[in-house]
Write a protein that holds these residues in place. Sequence first.
Motif, PDB file in Angstrom:
ATOM      1  N   ALA A  47       0.861  -1.182   0.000  1.00  0.00           N
ATOM      2  CA  ALA A  47       0.000   0.000   0.000  1.00  0.00           C
ATOM      3  C   ALA A  47       0.897   1.231   0.000  1.00  0.00           C
ATOM      4  CB  ALA A  47      -0.920   0.008   1.224  1.00  0.00           C
ATOM      5  N   VAL A  48       0.410   2.293  -0.609  1.00  0.00           N
ATOM      6  CA  VAL A  48       1.163   3.548  -0.691  1.00  0.00           C
ATOM      7  C   VAL A  48       0.231   4.702  -0.356  1.00  0.00           C
ATOM      8  CG1 VAL A  48       2.825   2.698  -2.388  1.00  0.00           C
ATOM      9  CG2 VAL A  48       0.678   3.734  -3.168  1.00  0.00           C
ATOM     10  N   LEU A  49       0.794   5.789   0.131  1.00  0.00           N
ATOM     11  CA  LEU A  49      -0.011   6.973   0.407  1.00  0.00           C
ATOM     12  C   LEU A  49      -0.593   7.524  -0.879  1.00  0.00           C
ATOM     13  CD1 LEU A  49       2.282   8.842   2.956  1.00  0.00           C
ATOM     14  CD2 LEU A  49       0.009   7.943   3.455  1.00  0.00           C
ATOM     15  N   SER A  50      -1.886   7.821  -0.866  1.00  0.00           N
ATOM     16  CA  SER A  50      -2.497   8.526  -1.988  1.00  0.00           C
ATOM     17  C   SER A  50      -2.119   9.998  -1.900  1.00  0.00           C
ATOM     18  CB  SER A  50      -4.014   8.371  -1.933  1.00  0.00           C
ATOM     19  OG  SER A  50      -4.538   9.049  -0.796  1.00  0.00           O
ATOM     20  N   ASP A  51      -2.477  10.768  -2.897  1.00  0.00           N
ATOM     21  CA  ASP A  51      -2.201  12.207  -2.839  1.00  0.00           C
ATOM     22  C   ASP A  51      -2.792  12.813  -1.572  1.00  0.00           C
ATOM     23  OD1 ASP A  51      -0.848  12.150  -5.198  1.00  0.00           O
ATOM     24  OD2 ASP A  51      -2.454  13.012  -6.416  1.00  0.00           O
ATOM     25  N   TYR A  52      -4.071  12.526  -1.333  1.00  0.00           N
ATOM     26  CA  TYR A  52      -4.714  13.072  -0.137  1.00  0.00           C
ATOM     27  C   TYR A  52      -4.131  12.432   1.120  1.00  0.00           C
ATOM     28  CZ  TYR A  52      -8.130  14.069   3.468  1.00  0.00           C
ATOM     29  OH  TYR A  52      -8.720  14.467   4.642  1.00  0.00           O
ATOM     30  N   GLY A  53      -3.803  11.140   1.042  1.00  0.00           N
ATOM     31  CA  GLY A  53      -3.192  10.468   2.180  1.00  0.00           C
ATOM     32  C   GLY A  53      -1.890  11.126   2.604  1.00  0.00           C
ATOM     33  N   GLN A  54      -1.127  11.611   1.624  1.00  0.00           N
ATOM     34  CA  GLN A  54       0.100  12.330   1.955  1.00  0.00           C
ATOM     35  C   GLN A  54      -0.221  13.588   2.756  1.00  0.00           C
ATOM     36  OE1 GLN A  54       3.467  11.287   0.976  1.00  0.00           O
ATOM     37  NE2 GLN A  54       3.777  12.719   2.678  1.00  0.00           N
ATOM     38  N   THR A  55      -1.322  14.235   2.411  1.00  0.00           N
ATOM     39  CA  THR A  55      -1.758  15.420   3.160  1.00  0.00           C
ATOM     40  C   THR A  55      -2.103  15.044   4.603  1.00  0.00           C
ATOM     41  OG1 THR A  55      -2.612  16.471   1.158  1.00  0.00           O
ATOM     42  CG2 THR A  55      -3.485  17.262   3.271  1.00  0.00           C
ATOM     43  N   VAL A  56      -2.830  13.947   4.768  1.00  0.00           N
ATOM     44  CA  VAL A  56      -3.186  13.498   6.118  1.00  0.00           C
ATOM     45  C   VAL A  56      -1.928  13.163   6.905  1.00  0.00           C
ATOM     46  CG1 VAL A  56      -4.518  11.826   7.468  1.00  0.00           C
ATOM     47  CG2 VAL A  56      -5.385  12.597   5.258  1.00  0.00           C
ATOM     48  N   TRP A  57      -0.979  12.518   6.250  1.00  0.00           N
ATOM     49  CA  TRP A  57       0.282  12.177   6.901  1.00  0.00           C
ATOM     50  C   TRP A  57       1.016  13.444   7.349  1.00  0.00           C
ATOM     51  CZ3 TRP A  57       2.688   7.909   8.712  1.00  0.00           C
ATOM     52  CH2 TRP A  57       4.049   8.006   9.017  1.00  0.00           C
ATOM     53  N   ASP A  58       1.144  14.385   6.430  1.00  0.00           N
ATOM     54  CA  ASP A  58       1.923  15.593   6.719  1.00  0.00           C
ATOM     55  C   ASP A  58       1.265  16.484   7.768  1.00  0.00           C
ATOM     56  OD1 ASP A  58       3.757  14.776   4.818  1.00  0.00           O
ATOM     57  OD2 ASP A  58       2.937  16.034   3.221  1.00  0.00           O
ATOM     58  N   LYS A  59      -0.065  16.567   7.736  1.00  0.00           N
ATOM     59  CA  LYS A  59      -0.751  17.531   8.596  1.00  0.00           C
ATOM     60  C   LYS A  59      -1.250  16.945   9.917  1.00  0.00           C
ATOM     61  CE  LYS A  59      -2.046  20.775   4.986  1.00  0.00           C
ATOM     62  NZ  LYS A  59      -3.088  21.663   4.439  1.00  0.00           N
ATOM     63  N   LEU A  60      -1.221  15.612  10.045  1.00  0.00           N
ATOM     64  CA  LEU A  60      -1.765  15.023  11.266  1.00  0.00           C
ATOM     65  C   LEU A  60      -0.935  13.874  11.807  1.00  0.00           C
ATOM     66  CD1 LEU A  60      -4.112  14.975  13.331  1.00  0.00           C
ATOM     67  CD2 LEU A  60      -5.245  13.316  11.823  1.00  0.00           C
ATOM     68  N   ILE A  61      -0.668  12.886  10.973  1.00  0.00           N
ATOM     69  CA  ILE A  61      -0.134  11.621  11.475  1.00  0.00           C
ATOM     70  C   ILE A  61       1.335  11.719  11.879  1.00  0.00           C
ATOM     71  CG2 ILE A  61       0.301   9.196  10.910  1.00  0.00           C
ATOM     72  CD1 ILE A  61      -2.066   9.414   8.914  1.00  0.00           C
TER      73      ILE A  61
ATOM     74  N   GLY B 246      -4.822  -3.823   1.239  1.00  0.00           N
ATOM     75  CA  GLY B 246      -3.368  -3.811   1.348  1.00  0.00           C
ATOM     76  C   GLY B 246      -2.956  -3.157   2.653  1.00  0.00           C
ATOM     77  N   ARG B 247      -1.675  -3.171   2.908  1.00  0.00           N
ATOM     78  CA  ARG B 247      -1.169  -2.551   4.134  1.00  0.00           C
ATOM     79  C   ARG B 247       0.303  -2.199   3.976  1.00  0.00           C
ATOM     80  NH1 ARG B 247      -1.617  -8.039   5.073  1.00  0.00           N
ATOM     81  NH2 ARG B 247       0.166  -9.130   6.033  1.00  0.00           N
ATOM     82  N   THR B 248       0.728  -1.256   4.778  1.00  0.00           N
ATOM     83  CA  THR B 248       2.135  -0.900   4.856  1.00  0.00           C
ATOM     84  C   THR B 248       2.406  -0.347   6.243  1.00  0.00           C
ATOM     85  OG1 THR B 248       3.943   0.260   3.709  1.00  0.00           O
ATOM     86  CG2 THR B 248       1.916   1.503   4.062  1.00  0.00           C
TER      87      THR B 248
END
Length: 649
Positions: free
Chosen positions: A258-272, A290-292
């Motif tokens: 699994a990979v970060l989606s475009d929006y997932g990257q935003t969630v990662w950067d701004k929260l996670i 999937g998982r990572t």
Amino acid sequence: MSIHDDNPSQEPTGQSRRGFLRNAALAGGAAAVGVGPSPLGETPAFAADATKSGKTGTWRPDSTALQFTLAVMPDTQFLYWGSQDSVNRTPQEESFRYIINNSGNADDNIVFMAHLGDLTQDADPSSFKEVDKAFALLDSHGAAYSVLAGNHDVTGDDSRGDTPYLQTMGPQRFKHSKTFAGSDPTGYNTAHIFHAAGRSWLVLALDWRTTDQGFAWASDVIKAHPKTPVIVTSHDIVASPYDDNVFPYESGDPENNAVLSDYGQTVWDKLINDNDQIFLTLNGHYWPPGRTTKKNAAGNDVYMHITNYQNRYFGGGGMIRLYHFDLVRNTIDVETINPWIMAQEPESRSELAAEHARITGPVDDFSIPVDFKQRFSSFIPVPVRPARPAGKELVKGTLAYWRFDGQGAPGTPLTVGQTVRDLSGKGNDLSVVTVPGTAADALTWSDDHHPDQPGHASLKFVGGRNPVHGTYLTTGAKAPLNTETFKTGYTIETFVMMPLDWNSANNGNASILSRRGSAGAAGKHGKNTDPNEPVAQFAITNNGREAQFNHYPLNDTYPTTNWGHGMVELKWWHLAVVNDGRLTKLYVEGAPVVDNPNRVSVGLTSLGLPWLVGGHEYAGAIDVVFHGNVGDIRIVNRPLSMDEFLTAE
């Protein structure tokens, strides 16, 4: 890479499914996104008729048990397409019934359910009217759950204002919920706190497109609960870098697909990334599952999972993913089931239904090792048990007590002739002996120790064979312990840890503690007798790193051997041998091993020779020196109960 998702929609509600689907791709992805499967046909005749009409029980999870389950339900949109007159609540309601009924089941102990969005296919009020009826089953039984909006439930981001989703599933729905902890001003981002394993757990249910204000709100919620582990749920975070042309639905490494989606990257950067309390993220939207695992800014693992079965039989049919947390085993066991199909009589299931009762591929059924204490230690510090004075450990009958705190700086070597005092006061002091040719730092002081050990220190032995090398300790030639035969019983305890470079060829069968003098010299003979081995040895075997106590009792000419339980490296182990005057039992971490012979073994044979710590003789000569750390050692002339062990509170 190819990504399958249920594709963002900004069109008005009520249109055909074709209008919802359009191509998209992850950043850097060259291949087009596959569109979703064709619309489902009519409900099979058996779906409602053949389903067992089970009763709904009581919501009663055990909040103290160290095993509990988080149920996860992804994309149920195809069950609710009201604008097309296609609605079927039965599968989802059967899953809800399963969740409620298994909240009181000790094997499951379901404590919470998280829905991952896309409750409907069309965001139509008629669809949400039916969703409302299904979720009323959870509400009426007091079940704990969270929901969030997916792209088929809403358009735009969380600043969109009022919608049928918000009217139906907004904060007002949770006014009687014991786990609801609040929402942001928009109502689209909510927080929930459930209690399990004796602690609180925070679930953040975030809109499918959260804005900066939503992320700021979520961070504030985390800060307001600084000692609470956090699970983030959203519709879109990570995506599958492979598509459903692969069957079974798996590709590459199932631990990292699994990979970060475009929006997932935003969630990662701004929260996670900067919130170390977040250890698990769950999302739907994409398929296959999937998982990572990613490292956050603190260097800790964040487990990131896609759960989505909308492309499978009957749109997933209310499939649920069960995350079984086990804080004793430090594991999360994950399984994927369909309670709706499981509730049907087997003979009435279609072939497709039977295939989907349980999904058991490596992306659907797996385990995650998690050292919960270590992972949460940055915000829930692990209590350190303080050292206890030696005097408190001198129980009645103590003949020798050796510990290694307060005697040398960590990392500095012990030298030949140096003495380790016997704190029992019985005069069984230890002195240092080095095998010729051994490095000067083969025996050093260490501050490493078992968490329940009274003395917060140990000795680090760097010994072995091929050739024999190392430094060990010995009691004096006239030490009282040398002649002790323990006719009425004994307890021998110690703590050990093996390093990663321990291997059976060089380090196997090395003794933590042994008694000099060979079995042959003591006149021993018979079954399993090796005349050249010591009359007593407490060792780590070359077969699976098992603890072993091999001893020649006074009443037999052959040995009694207690052994069992393989011990992993880099973990401290408490070992205890207890003899009650008749039977001998070996314990590892307070648990009896499998091979404790039911054979009368009275005392320990003695030739009046010294005891060795870290040394082992064969045929009268040192043949191997221990490799690893050894902590406190205590020898008592009576059997101790477990609540008298050195680990006891």
